[in-house]
Design a protein around this motif. Structure first.
Motif, PDB file in Angstrom:
ATOM      1  N   THR A 141       0.823  -1.216   0.000  1.00  0.00           N
ATOM      2  CA  THR A 141       0.000   0.000   0.000  1.00  0.00           C
ATOM      3  C   THR A 141       0.852   1.259   0.000  1.00  0.00           C
ATOM      4  N   TRP A 142       1.900   1.279   0.844  1.00  0.00           N
ATOM      5  CA  TRP A 142       2.746   2.473   0.928  1.00  0.00           C
ATOM      6  C   TRP A 142       3.435   2.733  -0.411  1.00  0.00           C
ATOM      7  N   ALA A 143       3.888   1.655  -1.063  1.00  0.00           N
ATOM      8  CA  ALA A 143       4.590   1.795  -2.337  1.00  0.00           C
ATOM      9  C   ALA A 143       3.644   2.305  -3.427  1.00  0.00           C
ATOM     10  N   TYR A 144       2.414   1.822  -3.402  1.00  0.00           N
ATOM     11  CA  TYR A 144       1.441   2.232  -4.416  1.00  0.00           C
ATOM     12  C   TYR A 144       1.132   3.729  -4.314  1.00  0.00           C
ATOM     13  N   TYR A 145       0.848   4.197  -3.103  1.00  0.00           N
ATOM     14  CA  TYR A 145       0.523   5.618  -2.933  1.00  0.00           C
ATOM     15  C   TYR A 145       1.750   6.502  -3.122  1.00  0.00           C
ATOM     16  N   TYR A 146       2.909   5.978  -2.785  1.00  0.00           N
ATOM     17  CA  TYR A 146       4.159   6.707  -3.016  1.00  0.00           C
ATOM     18  C   TYR A 146       4.398   6.855  -4.516  1.00  0.00           C
ATOM     19  N   LEU A 147       4.187   5.748  -5.264  1.00  0.00           N
ATOM     20  CA  LEU A 147       4.346   5.763  -6.715  1.00  0.00           C
ATOM     21  C   LEU A 147       3.406   6.781  -7.352  1.00  0.00           C
ATOM     22  N   CYS A 148       2.144   6.743  -6.981  1.00  0.00           N
ATOM     23  CA  CYS A 148       1.156   7.672  -7.541  1.00  0.00           C
ATOM     24  C   CYS A 148       1.481   9.119  -7.186  1.00  0.00           C
ATOM     25  N   SER A 149       2.002   9.326  -5.981  1.00  0.00           N
ATOM     26  CA  SER A 149       2.295  10.692  -5.525  1.00  0.00           C
ATOM     27  C   SER A 149       3.452  11.308  -6.292  1.00  0.00           C
ATOM     28  N   TYR A 150       4.529  10.541  -6.486  1.00  0.00           N
ATOM     29  CA  TYR A 150       5.665  11.153  -7.181  1.00  0.00           C
ATOM     30  C   TYR A 150       5.386  11.283  -8.681  1.00  0.00           C
ATOM     31  N   ILE A 151       4.520  10.431  -9.213  1.00  0.00           N
ATOM     32  CA  ILE A 151       4.082  10.587 -10.603  1.00  0.00           C
ATOM     33  C   ILE A 151       3.284  11.882 -10.749  1.00  0.00           C
ATOM     34  N   MET A 152       2.403  12.173  -9.789  1.00  0.00           N
ATOM     35  CA  MET A 152       1.646  13.432  -9.826  1.00  0.00           C
ATOM     36  C   MET A 152       2.576  14.636  -9.795  1.00  0.00           C
ATOM     37  N   LEU A 153       3.611  14.576  -8.970  1.00  0.00           N
ATOM     38  CA  LEU A 153       4.573  15.675  -8.877  1.00  0.00           C
ATOM     39  C   LEU A 153       5.257  15.912 -10.220  1.00  0.00           C
ATOM     40  N   LEU A 154       5.682  14.839 -10.876  1.00  0.00           N
ATOM     41  CA  LEU A 154       6.346  14.963 -12.175  1.00  0.00           C
ATOM     42  C   LEU A 154       5.396  15.493 -13.240  1.00  0.00           C
ATOM     43  N   ILE A 155       4.138  15.052 -13.194  1.00  0.00           N
ATOM     44  CA  ILE A 155       3.140  15.528 -14.155  1.00  0.00           C
ATOM     45  C   ILE A 155       2.947  17.040 -14.023  1.00  0.00           C
ATOM     46  N   ILE A 156       2.805  17.508 -12.787  1.00  0.00           N
ATOM     47  CA  ILE A 156       2.590  18.941 -12.548  1.00  0.00           C
ATOM     48  C   ILE A 156       3.784  19.760 -13.033  1.00  0.00           C
ATOM     49  N   LEU A 157       4.998  19.291 -12.730  1.00  0.00           N
ATOM     50  CA  LEU A 157       6.200  20.003 -13.169  1.00  0.00           C
ATOM     51  C   LEU A 157       6.295  20.026 -14.690  1.00  0.00           C
ATOM     52  N   GLY A 158       5.968  18.904 -15.332  1.00  0.00           N
ATOM     53  CA  GLY A 158       6.033  18.845 -16.785  1.00  0.00           C
ATOM     54  C   GLY A 158       5.037  19.756 -17.462  1.00  0.00           C
ATOM     55  N   GLY A 159       3.907  20.011 -16.809  1.00  0.00           N
ATOM     56  CA  GLY A 159       2.874  20.865 -17.394  1.00  0.00           C
ATOM     57  C   GLY A 159       2.970  22.315 -17.010  1.00  0.00           C
ATOM     58  N   LEU A 160       3.978  22.692 -16.222  1.00  0.00           N
ATOM     59  CA  LEU A 160       4.079  24.067 -15.732  1.00  0.00           C
ATOM     60  C   LEU A 160       4.503  25.063 -16.804  1.00  0.00           C
ATOM     61  N   SER A 161       5.546  24.784 -17.529  1.00  0.00           N
ATOM     62  CA  SER A 161       6.170  25.683 -18.501  1.00  0.00           C
ATOM     63  C   SER A 161       7.630  25.848 -18.120  1.00  0.00           C
ATOM     64  N   PHE A 162       8.506  25.611 -19.090  1.00  0.00           N
ATOM     65  CA  PHE A 162       9.941  25.690 -18.817  1.00  0.00           C
ATOM     66  C   PHE A 162      10.385  27.078 -18.363  1.00  0.00           C
ATOM     67  N   PRO A 163       9.924  28.179 -18.987  1.00  0.00           N
ATOM     68  CA  PRO A 163      10.331  29.501 -18.501  1.00  0.00           C
ATOM     69  C   PRO A 163       9.915  29.745 -17.054  1.00  0.00           C
ATOM     70  N   VAL A 164       8.768  29.202 -16.662  1.00  0.00           N
ATOM     71  CA  VAL A 164       8.300  29.368 -15.284  1.00  0.00           C
ATOM     72  C   VAL A 164       9.211  28.616 -14.316  1.00  0.00           C
ATOM     73  N   ILE A 165       9.534  27.382 -14.645  1.00  0.00           N
ATOM     74  CA  ILE A 165      10.424  26.584 -13.790  1.00  0.00           C
ATOM     75  C   ILE A 165      11.784  27.250 -13.676  1.00  0.00           C
ATOM     76  N   ILE A 166      12.296  27.737 -14.813  1.00  0.00           N
ATOM     77  CA  ILE A 166      13.610  28.395 -14.811  1.00  0.00           C
ATOM     78  C   ILE A 166      13.581  29.650 -13.953  1.00  0.00           C
ATOM     79  N   GLU A 167      12.509  30.454 -14.058  1.00  0.00           N
ATOM     80  CA  GLU A 167      12.421  31.691 -13.284  1.00  0.00           C
ATOM     81  C   GLU A 167      12.297  31.410 -11.793  1.00  0.00           C
ATOM     82  N   ILE A 168      11.511  30.397 -11.426  1.00  0.00           N
ATOM     83  CA  ILE A 168      11.306  30.087 -10.007  1.00  0.00           C
ATOM     84  C   ILE A 168      12.583  29.560  -9.372  1.00  0.00           C
TER      85      ILE A 168
END
Length: 461
Positions: A199-226
Motif C-alpha cells: 500500500t505504501w509503495a502504491y501511494y508513493y508511486l502515484c504521488s511522485y508521478i503526480m509531482l512529475l506531471i505537474i512540473l512537466g505541465g508548468l512551462s519551462f520559462p516558469v520553472i527556470i524563473e522560479i
C-alpha cells in the motif's frame, strides 16, 4: 547560383514530428521490437508512435507496450517520448550549442520561432536551460522511483532501474505510458504487478508521478524563473503569475468537483482518487480509476480539464492555461466595462483574438473528430451502443489534449478511427496556431495599409 530552399520554423517543427512518427512506427512494427518476435500491426504501431511522439498515452495494443513490445520496442517508445516532449528542434539547437558551433542570426531567429523563445539573442541559453531542467527533473524522478521498484520481490535490479527510468521520463513529459500492462495504475484490474504492490509503495508511486506531471505541465520559462532564485514571487513576470495561478485553480477546481460528483456514488473514489484524476487530466494519461466507470458529470469535468490542458512552453497539450485565462479575463472585464488587465499588465486585442482563435479552432477539431469517429464506429459491435457516443467524445478530448486517458475502447476502434485519432493527437501536440502558420505567414506579417475602414457597430446576441 543555386537558390536556397527556405523552410519556415513552423514547417520544420511539423516535418520533424512527422518524420519521427514515421520512422518510429516502421521500427516498432518490426519483429525485433515485438515481444512475440513476429511482425506487428502497422496501424497499431502507428498509433503508438504518434501517441508517444505527441506525448499522449493512447495505446491500441491489447497488452500495452509492456506486454506487446520487448525492451527494444520500449526503448524506441521512450526515445520518441523524450524527443516529442522537448521537441526535435530544441534538441537540434542543444546539440549545435553543445558542439560549440557558432549559431548565426538567421539560425537564432529560426530556433527562437520554433521554440517560442522570448529573445533571439538568448535563444541558445534558453534551449540549454530547457534541456538541463528536463534532465535534472527526470533524474530526480528516477531516484524517487527506485525505492518502489527495488522493494518488489519479483523484479530484478536491472528491471527496477529500467522501470524507474521509463516512468520518470514518461511522467515528466506528460506521456502517460507505462510498462506495467494495459490497465495503467488501476488496482484490482488484473495487473499482478500493481496488485502485489504494498500500500505504501502504491501511494508513493502515484504521488511522485503526480509531482512529475505537474512540473512537466508548468512551462519551462516558469520553472527556470522560479528555481533561479533571482526574484521574489512579487517580481515574477505576469506570464509566470498567470501560469501558477491557473495551475493551482484548475487542480483545486478539478479536485473538488470530481470528489463531489464521483465520491457521492462511488465509495472507492476518495480524495486521493479525485486529486489524481484532476492532475492526470492535465495531459498526463495515468489513471487509478477505470474511466468507463466515471459518471457523465465526472467525464464532462475531465473533458474540460483535458481541453484546457497545461501551460505554454511545456510538455503538455490542450489549448493551454494562459489561453483559458485570457478568454475568461476578457469576458469578465467586458461585462464589467473595464480594460483587459491583470497583474499590472494590459493585454492587447491581438492576444485576446489569438486566444479566441485557438479555442474555437480546437472546438472545431474536437467536433469534427467526434463526428467522423462516430460514423466509423456506427456498426462496431465491440463497443457498447448505449455508451458509444460518451466514450468516443471522451477519447477525442483525450487525443486533442494529448492526455491519453481512455474509457477502454482504443484497441477496439476501426482503422479509420485510429487514423483520425492520430491526426487529432498530431494537431493537439503542434497546436492550432502553429499548424495554421505552416501554410501562411499572415499571423506574423505586418500590414502597412495606408487606409482604414469606417467602424460600424452590428447587433450581437
Amino acid at each position: 547560383m543555386e537558390k536556397k530552399i527556405h523552410i519556415s520554423p513552423y514547417l520544420s517543427v511539423l516535418l520533424s514530428f512527422f518524420i519521427i512518427i514515421m520512422v518510429g512506427s516502421f521500427l516498432l512494427v518490426c519483429p525485433f521490437c515485438q515481444a512475440s518476435g513476429n511482425w506487428g500491426s502497422y496501424i497499431d504501431t502507428l498509433l503508438v508512435a504518434t501517441s508517444a511522439t505527441c506525448v499522449t498515452g493512447l495505446c491500441s495494443l491489447e497488452n500495452g507496450i509492456g506486454g506487446d513490445l520487448n525492451f527494444a520496442g520500449q526503448l524506441i517508445v521512450l526515445i520518441m517520448i523524450q524527443i516529442g516532449g522537448l521537441g526535435f528542434i530544441t534538441l537540434l539547437g542543444f546539440i549545435m550549442s553543445f558542439l560549440k558551433r557558432k549559431i548565426d542570426y538567421k539560425e537564432r531567429y529560426f530556433f527562437s520561432q520554433a521554440v517560442n523563445a522570448d529573445s533571439i539573442a538568448h535563444v541558445s541559453s534558453f534551449i540549454r536551460k530547457v534541456i538541463l531542467v528536463s534532465l535534472i527533473i527526470e533524474l530526480i524522478g528516477f531516484l524517487l522511483g527506485l525505492p518502489v521498484y527495488l522493494t518488489m520481490p519479483n523484479m530484478r535490479v536491472d528491471e527496477a532501474i529500467w522501470a524507474s527510468i521509463f516512468t520518470s521520463i514518461s511522467s515528466f513529459n506528460n506521456a502517460g505510458f507505462d510498462i506495467f500492462g494495459a490497465t495503467s495504475l488501476i488496482r484490482g484490474a488484473g495487473n499482478t504487478f500493481i496488485d502485489s504492490m504494498p500500500t505504501w509503495a502504491y501511494y508513493y508511486l502515484c504521488s511522485y508521478i503526480m509531482l512529475l506531471i505537474i512540473l512537466g505541465g508548468l512551462s519551462f520559462p516558469v520553472i527556470i524563473e522560479i528555481f533561479s532564485f533571482k526574484k521574489k514571487p512579487k517580481q515574477y513576470r505576469s506570464f509566470t503569475k498567470v501560469v501558477l495561478l491557473m495551475t493551482l485553480c484548475l487542480l483545486v477546481f478539478g479536485f473538488l468537483l470530481l470528489w463531489l460528483t464521483e465520491g457521492i456514488n462511488n465509495p472507492n473514489f476518495g480524495p486521493f482518487e479525485a486529486l489524481f484524476q484532476s492532475v492526470t487530466c492535465r495531459t498526463a494519461g495515468y489513471v487509478i480509476t477505470p474511466q468507463g466507470e466515471l459518471s457523465t458529470a465526472g467525464k464532462a469535468i475531465s473533458c474540460l480539464l483535458m481541453f484546457i490542458g497545461g501551460s505554454p512552453l511545456s510538455t503538455a497539450g490542450g489549448i493551454k492555461t494562459v489561453t483559458f485565462f485570457v478568454i475568461v479575463l476578457g469576458i469578465c472585464k467586458y461585462l464589467a466595462g473595464k480594460k483587459v488587465t491583470a497583474f499590472n499588465r494590459k493585454y492587447s486585442q491581438t492576444t485576446i483574438l489569438k486566444a479566441m482563435a485557438v479555442t474555437f479552432i480546437a472546438i472545431f477539431v474536437v467536433v469534427i473528430g467526434f463526428v467522423l469517429i462516430s460514423l466509423f464506429e456506427k456498426s462496431n459491435t465491440r463497443i457498447d451502443g448505449q455508451t458509444r457516443g460518451e466514450f468516443i467524445i471522451y477519447e477525442v478530448f483525450s487525443a486533442f489534449g494529448t492526455v491519453g486517458v481512455t474509457a477502454g475502447i482504443t484497441p477496439y476502434l476501426t482503422i479509420g478511427s485510429k487514423l483520425i485519432l492520430c491526426l487529432i493527437m498530431f494537431i493537439g501536440r503542434l497546436g492550432p496556431i502553429t499548424l495554421f502558420q505552416v501554410f501562411t505567414n499572415a499571423l506574423t506579417k505586418k500590414h502597412d495599409d495606408h487606409f482604414d475602414y469606417v467602424e460600424e457597430e452590428i447587433s450581437i446576441g
